[in-house]
Design a protein around this motif. Structure first.
Motif, PDB file in Angstrom:
ATOM      1  N   ALA A   6     -13.292   1.090  -8.161  1.00 54.12           N
ATOM      2  CA  ALA A   6     -12.155   0.171  -8.030  1.00 54.12           C
ATOM      3  C   ALA A   6     -12.632  -1.274  -8.059  1.00 54.12           C
ATOM      4  O   ALA A   6     -11.998  -2.144  -8.665  1.00 54.12           O
ATOM      5  N   VAL A   7     -13.766  -1.551  -7.409  1.00 53.88           N
ATOM      6  CA  VAL A   7     -14.327  -2.907  -7.436  1.00 53.88           C
ATOM      7  C   VAL A   7     -14.643  -3.310  -8.875  1.00 53.88           C
ATOM      8  O   VAL A   7     -14.332  -4.425  -9.311  1.00 53.88           O
ATOM      9  N   TYR A   8     -15.239  -2.396  -9.630  1.00 52.85           N
ATOM     10  CA  TYR A   8     -15.601  -2.692 -11.020  1.00 52.85           C
ATOM     11  C   TYR A   8     -14.369  -3.014 -11.863  1.00 52.85           C
ATOM     12  O   TYR A   8     -14.339  -4.005 -12.594  1.00 52.85           O
ATOM     13  N   PHE A   9     -13.343  -2.186 -11.758  1.00 53.86           N
ATOM     14  CA  PHE A   9     -12.160  -2.388 -12.599  1.00 53.86           C
ATOM     15  C   PHE A   9     -11.288  -3.552 -12.119  1.00 53.86           C
ATOM     16  O   PHE A   9     -10.541  -4.126 -12.906  1.00 53.86           O
ATOM     17  N   ALA A  10     -11.400  -3.905 -10.843  1.00 53.34           N
ATOM     18  CA  ALA A  10     -10.600  -5.017 -10.319  1.00 53.34           C
ATOM     19  C   ALA A  10     -11.227  -6.377 -10.596  1.00 53.34           C
ATOM     20  O   ALA A  10     -10.537  -7.401 -10.592  1.00 53.34           O
ATOM     21  N   LYS A  11     -12.524  -6.403 -10.849  1.00 47.24           N
ATOM     22  CA  LYS A  11     -13.260  -7.656 -10.979  1.00 47.24           C
ATOM     23  C   LYS A  11     -12.744  -8.520 -12.133  1.00 47.24           C
ATOM     24  O   LYS A  11     -12.522  -8.037 -13.237  1.00 47.24           O
ATOM     25  N   ASP A  12     -12.588  -9.804 -11.860  1.00 45.52           N
ATOM     26  CA  ASP A  12     -12.186 -10.760 -12.898  1.00 45.52           C
ATOM     27  C   ASP A  12     -13.447 -11.247 -13.620  1.00 45.52           C
ATOM     28  O   ASP A  12     -13.961 -12.335 -13.373  1.00 45.52           O
ATOM     29  N   SER A 105      -9.452 -11.732  -6.977  1.00 41.58           N
ATOM     30  CA  SER A 105      -9.235 -10.590  -7.870  1.00 41.58           C
ATOM     31  C   SER A 105      -9.289  -9.261  -7.121  1.00 41.58           C
ATOM     32  O   SER A 105      -8.562  -8.323  -7.455  1.00 41.58           O
ATOM     33  N   MET A 106     -10.142  -9.155  -6.103  1.00 42.10           N
ATOM     34  CA  MET A 106     -10.216  -7.904  -5.341  1.00 42.10           C
ATOM     35  C   MET A 106      -8.902  -7.630  -4.600  1.00 42.10           C
ATOM     36  O   MET A 106      -8.397  -6.506  -4.599  1.00 42.10           O
ATOM     37  N   MET A 107      -8.351  -8.654  -3.976  1.00 34.63           N
ATOM     38  CA  MET A 107      -7.103  -8.461  -3.244  1.00 34.63           C
ATOM     39  C   MET A 107      -5.937  -8.230  -4.201  1.00 34.63           C
ATOM     40  O   MET A 107      -5.138  -7.302  -4.018  1.00 34.63           O
ATOM     41  N   LYS A 108      -5.862  -9.036  -5.236  1.00 34.75           N
ATOM     42  CA  LYS A 108      -4.733  -8.949  -6.170  1.00 34.75           C
ATOM     43  C   LYS A 108      -4.740  -7.642  -6.962  1.00 34.75           C
ATOM     44  O   LYS A 108      -3.690  -7.025  -7.153  1.00 34.75           O
ATOM     45  N   ASN A 109      -5.897  -7.209  -7.418  1.00 34.05           N
ATOM     46  CA  ASN A 109      -5.966  -6.064  -8.322  1.00 34.05           C
ATOM     47  C   ASN A 109      -6.230  -4.728  -7.641  1.00 34.05           C
ATOM     48  O   ASN A 109      -5.997  -3.678  -8.249  1.00 34.05           O
ATOM     49  N   ALA A 110      -6.742  -4.772  -6.378  1.00 33.46           N
ATOM     50  CA  ALA A 110      -7.085  -3.503  -5.742  1.00 33.46           C
ATOM     51  C   ALA A 110      -6.715  -3.424  -4.270  1.00 33.46           C
ATOM     52  O   ALA A 110      -6.845  -2.361  -3.668  1.00 33.46           O
ATOM     53  N   GLY A 111      -6.285  -4.523  -3.677  1.00 30.06           N
ATOM     54  CA  GLY A 111      -5.999  -4.514  -2.247  1.00 30.06           C
ATOM     55  C   GLY A 111      -7.253  -4.469  -1.403  1.00 30.06           C
ATOM     56  O   GLY A 111      -7.216  -4.100  -0.225  1.00 30.06           O
ATOM     57  N   ILE A 112      -8.387  -4.854  -1.991  1.00 34.39           N
ATOM     58  CA  ILE A 112      -9.669  -4.837  -1.289  1.00 34.39           C
ATOM     59  C   ILE A 112      -9.932  -6.210  -0.656  1.00 34.39           C
ATOM     60  O   ILE A 112      -9.749  -7.241  -1.304  1.00 34.39           O
ATOM     61  N   VAL A 113     -10.349  -6.186   0.595  1.00 33.91           N
ATOM     62  CA  VAL A 113     -10.718  -7.414   1.293  1.00 33.91           C
ATOM     63  C   VAL A 113     -12.198  -7.668   1.030  1.00 33.91           C
ATOM     64  O   VAL A 113     -13.046  -6.821   1.346  1.00 33.91           O
TER      65      VAL A 113
END
Length: 247
Positions: A6-12, A105-113
């Motif tokens: 998820a981190v990989y695909f969310a990264k800008d 990008s982590m918060m916007k694309n994956a909800g990751i803090v």
């Protein structure tokens, strides 16, 4: 693995690349640890077709939804505003700007803090190469010592390697990977060896033991009176024996 993917695909990646000077000067988004210049050892990694330069929120959020079931403790940490994923990086003004892109990008694309641990550059690798001190994610760069991925795959992904930032030897998928990597070091058929390095590169990416950054570019200049100049990639320097002075 779902959180890592998820981190990989969310990264800008596009935003980070632009900050670094753009594709013309900085390079291209990487799809693994082996770069295309490696020839026999490189093969485009499949299974990453959902990658988008600006991030793929749909793919990243689907992985995080799956993570609720497959790895609930990791999901809870990654989405907890008080904990989140901690990213080690050297303390610099550029890296602070990069951090803002990652966090957004982590918060916007994956909800990751995403939180950042800025480390004094002189002591950076002493921290991140120590499993007792390293945080969840650490930034690093690597280049092959010569044109064989024997100087990439074992170094990055085996416990005895020279740069094992992935700290992946506790992963159930590690034992088979290690066995294959060790065997490939002594494979006499160069084409067969190259194909196996490419396969092991994909193996590492399937587990997302590394979140690829950039296949980087460098710019080199030399004076008009210098002849025979070219950058010798395996040595990481000009080929000094070929240099001469022009009249």
């Amino acid at each position: 693995v779902e959180v890592r993917r998820a981190v990989y695909f969310a990264k800008d990646s596009a935003g980070l690349l632009q900050l670094a000077g753009g594709a013309a000067f900085s390079g291209d988004p990487a799809d693994g640890a082996i770069k295309p210049l490696m020839g026999l050892d490189y093969k485009k990694v499949t299974g990453l077709e959902d990658f988008k330069p600006a991030g793929n929120a749909k793919a990243a959020k689907a992985l995080m939804e799956k993570a609720k079931t497959t790895c609930p403790a990791e999901y809870a940490k990654a989405t907890d505003p008080k904990r989140g994923l901690v990213f080690d990086t050297a303390d610099s003004e550029t890296n602070k700007k990069s951090a803002a892109i990652w966090i957004d990008s982590m918060m916007k694309n994956a909800g990751i803090v995403m939180k950042f641990n800025f480390i004094e550059p002189g002591s950076y690798y002493a921290v991140v190469l120590d499993a007792t001190k390293q945080s969840d994610i650490s930034a690093g760069g690597w280049a092959p010592d010569w044109a064989n991925a024997s100087t990439v795959i074992p170094e990055l992904f085996t416990q005895e390697g020279g740069f094992p930032m992935s700290q992946n030897w506790g992963d159930p998928a590690y034992a088979e990977f290690k066995q294959r990597s060790d065997a490939n070091l002594s494979e006499p058929d160069r084409k067969k060896q190259g194909a196996e390095w490419a396969a092991l590169n994909k193996y590492a990416m399937d587990q997302m033991w590394v979140i690829p950054g950039t296949f980087s570019k460098t710019q080199e200049i030399w004076g008009s009176k210098i002849g025979g100049a070219f950058f010798w990639e395996p040595q990481g320097a000009l080929s000094f024996g070929d240099l001469y002075l022009k009249k």
